[in-house]
Design a protein around this motif. Structure first.
Motif, mmCIF file in Angstrom:
data_model
loop_
_atom_site.group_PDB
_atom_site.id
_atom_site.type_symbol
_atom_site.label_atom_id
_atom_site.label_comp_id
_atom_site.label_asym_id
_atom_site.label_seq_id
_atom_site.Cartn_x
_atom_site.Cartn_y
_atom_site.Cartn_z
ATOM 1 N N PRO A 128 0.841 -1.208 0.000
ATOM 2 C CA PRO A 128 0.000 0.000 0.000
ATOM 3 C C PRO A 128 0.876 1.258 0.000
ATOM 4 N N ALA A 129 0.399 2.319 -0.641
ATOM 5 C CA ALA A 129 1.175 3.559 -0.751
ATOM 6 C C ALA A 129 1.583 4.101 0.625
ATOM 7 N N CYS A 130 0.647 4.038 1.607
ATOM 8 C CA CYS A 130 0.940 4.611 2.933
ATOM 9 C C CYS A 130 2.161 3.949 3.568
ATOM 10 N N SER A 131 2.383 2.688 3.224
ATOM 11 C CA SER A 131 3.487 1.971 3.841
ATOM 12 C C SER A 131 4.845 2.501 3.349
ATOM 13 N N PHE A 132 5.047 2.569 2.010
ATOM 14 C CA PHE A 132 6.353 3.075 1.562
ATOM 15 C C PHE A 132 6.451 4.587 1.697
ATOM 16 N N CYS A 133 5.310 5.282 1.601
ATOM 17 C CA CYS A 133 5.328 6.737 1.732
ATOM 18 C C CYS A 133 5.785 7.146 3.136
ATOM 19 N N GLY A 134 5.258 6.452 4.145
ATOM 20 C CA GLY A 134 5.660 6.730 5.525
ATOM 21 C C GLY A 134 7.141 6.445 5.724
ATOM 22 N N GLN A 135 7.588 5.343 5.155
ATOM 23 C CA GLN A 135 8.991 4.960 5.273
ATOM 24 C C GLN A 135 9.901 6.027 4.638
ATOM 25 N N LEU A 136 9.516 6.491 3.450
ATOM 26 C CA LEU A 136 10.320 7.508 2.755
ATOM 27 C C LEU A 136 10.331 8.837 3.516
ATOM 28 N N LYS A 137 9.163 9.220 4.053
ATOM 29 C CA LYS A 137 9.111 10.488 4.798
ATOM 30 C C LYS A 137 10.042 10.424 6.009
ATOM 31 N N ARG A 138 9.969 9.310 6.750
ATOM 32 C CA ARG A 138 10.824 9.190 7.941
ATOM 33 C C ARG A 138 12.299 9.234 7.554
ATOM 34 N N TYR A 139 12.653 8.536 6.468
ATOM 35 C CA TYR A 139 14.044 8.473 6.015
ATOM 36 C C TYR A 139 14.564 9.861 5.633
ATOM 37 N N TYR A 140 13.792 10.586 4.803
ATOM 38 C CA TYR A 140 14.283 11.879 4.334
ATOM 39 C C TYR A 140 14.201 12.964 5.410
ATOM 40 N N MET A 141 13.248 12.850 6.332
ATOM 41 C CA MET A 141 13.212 13.811 7.453
ATOM 42 C C MET A 141 14.499 13.670 8.249
ATOM 43 N N ASN A 142 14.864 12.436 8.515
ATOM 44 C CA ASN A 142 16.045 12.173 9.319
ATOM 45 C C ASN A 142 17.321 12.675 8.635
ATOM 46 N N ARG A 143 17.458 12.356 7.361
ATOM 47 C CA ARG A 143 18.647 12.812 6.623
ATOM 48 C C ARG A 143 18.698 14.322 6.554
ATOM 49 N N PHE A 144 17.553 14.919 6.246
ATOM 50 C CA PHE A 144 17.506 16.367 6.101
ATOM 51 C C PHE A 144 17.884 17.043 7.425
ATOM 52 N N ALA A 145 17.366 16.525 8.524
ATOM 53 C CA ALA A 145 17.641 17.110 9.840
ATOM 54 C C ALA A 145 19.142 17.056 10.141
ATOM 55 N N LYS A 146 19.762 15.909 9.887
ATOM 56 C CA LYS A 146 21.191 15.773 10.187
ATOM 57 C C LYS A 146 22.018 16.716 9.329
ATOM 58 N N GLU A 147 21.682 16.756 8.034
ATOM 59 C CA GLU A 147 22.454 17.602 7.119
ATOM 60 C C GLU A 147 22.276 19.083 7.435
ATOM 61 N N GLY A 148 21.099 19.442 7.966
ATOM 62 C CA GLY A 148 20.833 20.857 8.244
ATOM 63 C C GLY A 148 21.166 21.277 9.673
ATOM 64 N N GLY A 149 21.751 20.378 10.457
ATOM 65 C CA GLY A 149 22.137 20.726 11.826
ATOM 66 C C GLY A 149 20.974 20.840 12.796
ATOM 67 N N PHE A 150 19.887 20.100 12.557
ATOM 68 C CA PHE A 150 18.759 20.089 13.493
ATOM 69 C C PHE A 150 18.945 18.899 14.424
ATOM 70 N N SER A 151 18.733 19.119 15.723
ATOM 71 C CA SER A 151 18.928 18.002 16.644
ATOM 72 C C SER A 151 17.645 17.210 16.828
ATOM 73 N N VAL A 152 16.532 17.763 16.352
ATOM 74 C CA VAL A 152 15.264 17.098 16.634
ATOM 75 C C VAL A 152 14.244 17.348 15.513
ATOM 76 N N VAL A 153 13.459 16.305 15.203
ATOM 77 C CA VAL A 153 12.371 16.420 14.227
ATOM 78 C C VAL A 153 11.053 16.309 14.980
ATOM 79 N N ALA A 154 10.143 17.270 14.742
ATOM 80 C CA ALA A 154 8.829 17.225 15.386
ATOM 81 C C ALA A 154 7.764 16.972 14.328
ATOM 82 N N THR A 155 6.859 16.048 14.629
ATOM 83 C CA THR A 155 5.744 15.788 13.702
ATOM 84 C C THR A 155 4.423 16.100 14.402
ATOM 85 N N GLY A 156 3.384 16.247 13.580
ATOM 86 C CA GLY A 156 2.080 16.670 14.111
ATOM 87 C C GLY A 156 1.169 15.521 14.521
#
Ligand code: AMP
Ligand code: ZN
Ligand code: ZN
Length: 300
Positions: A128-156
């Motif tokens: 199902p789309a939600c399964s890989f979409c969620g996985q991709l969002k978590r992966y890129y949020m994490n990478r983006f945060a590290k590369e941008g010097g953020f120590s924490v990611v907050a979701t709604g």
């Protein structure tokens, strides 16, 4: 007529699970205070840190960004463009306008540029789309945060999301998933800290905050989410909540207090051989997905 618990004026909001009514001003005050208390209770972050807020354009994540900003936290937004036609265009526009009107920094990441759009992947994957979409969002949020010097990611994520996930994990006894379900996941071998400061609020409470504080948000659901089991569980749980207000919050808080401490942490993480992001195996799920997409594209 219900009266505001704080000032006695005519109430505009009634919260059945707390049995409290508020006027507009005191609802916003109550909500904001409860977010601050949750951040402190779980030691989510402080005012010295750079917080990356993942925003989708919906009521939850925009309320989160607004309330963190109003509390004086350094919060920047990240919108992940999933490439889902007009739906993605509209949600992107809502996030952009929100940030511009408040002078906030919004980062954008286009899935199409880093791997492929959700509809393209959907046509090649059987999940199902939600399964890989969620996985991709978590992966890129994490990478983006590290590369941008953020120590924490907050979701709604709200209470309805958390309870529906917990319910689904319970039905299939996915104890390893349950062990990872929490308002705060500390930084760990390549994962930045992840927090859900709105986990005590229902969808309705977030919608009320958004509406009363003048946030324009997208009400539209993702077209791929239609028929998702999480929506079915949400409907069922809302029926129970209606009959016994407070059930959802109690179910979730008691899970955190009484059950989660008994669950064991999953296997150790190590860096993916291809991209270096943390994974339990040799190659992470996103790199394996990328491999499958490449080979399918080549063979078609
Ligand atoms: P959902 O998985 O759609 O219920 O969303 C849960 C949370 O993930 C939201 O509250 C946002 O914080 C975040 N999120 C969802 N979609 C996006 C997106 N396209 N870009 C950035 N963050 C997102
Ligand atoms: Zn009042
Ligand atoms: Zn990888």
């Amino acid at each position: 007529m219900r009266k505001c618990r704080k000032c006695g004026k005519r109430a505009v909001v009634y919260l059945p699970q707390h049995r409290i009514a508020f006027c507009k001003e005191h609802y916003l005050e109550w909500y904001t205070k409860r977010v601050e208390e949750t951040i402190r209770e779980f030691r989510m972050f402080d005012r010295e840190e750079k917080v990356l807020v993942a925003v989708s354009g919906g009521k939850d994540s925009l309320s989160l960004w607004q309330v963190l900003h109003s509390l004086g936290y350094h919060a920047e937004g990240l919108y992940i463009h999933l490439g889902i036609g007009e739906y993605s265009e509209r949600s992107k526009a809502v996030c952009k306008r929100f940030a511009e009107e408040r002078g906030l920094t919004l980062h954008m990441l286009e899935l199409e540029k880093v791997i492929a759009s959700v509809p393209t992947i959907k046509s090649l994957e059987s999940r199902p789309a939600c399964s890989f979409c969620g996985q991709l969002k978590r992966y890129y949020m994490n990478r983006f945060a590290k590369e941008g010097g953020f120590s924490v990611v907050a979701t709604g994520h709200n209470l309805d999301d958390e309870v529906a996930t917990l319910f689904a994990n319970t039905l299939s006894w996915q104890v390893d998933y349950m062990a990872r379900q929490a308002p705060l996941l500390p930084e760990e071998s390549g994962f930045v800290r992840k927090v859900k400061p709105l986990f005590k609020f229902t969808e309705k409470e977030n919608a009320l905050y958004a509406f009363l504080s003048g946030i324009e948000y997208l009400e539209e659901e993702c077209p791929f989410a239609e028929g998702a089991s999480s929506l079915r569980y949400k409907r069922l749980l809302s029926q129970i909540e209606e009959e016994s207000p407070g059930t959802k919050l109690r179910f979730y808080l008691d899970f955190l207090r009484r059950v989660r401490p008994m669950l064991e942490k999953g296997p150790a993480l190590r860096p993916c051989k291809v991209c270096g992001e943390p994974t339990q195996g040799e190659v992470c799920g996103v790199c394996r997905l990328r491999e499958r997409l490449t080979s399918k594209a080549l063979s078609s």
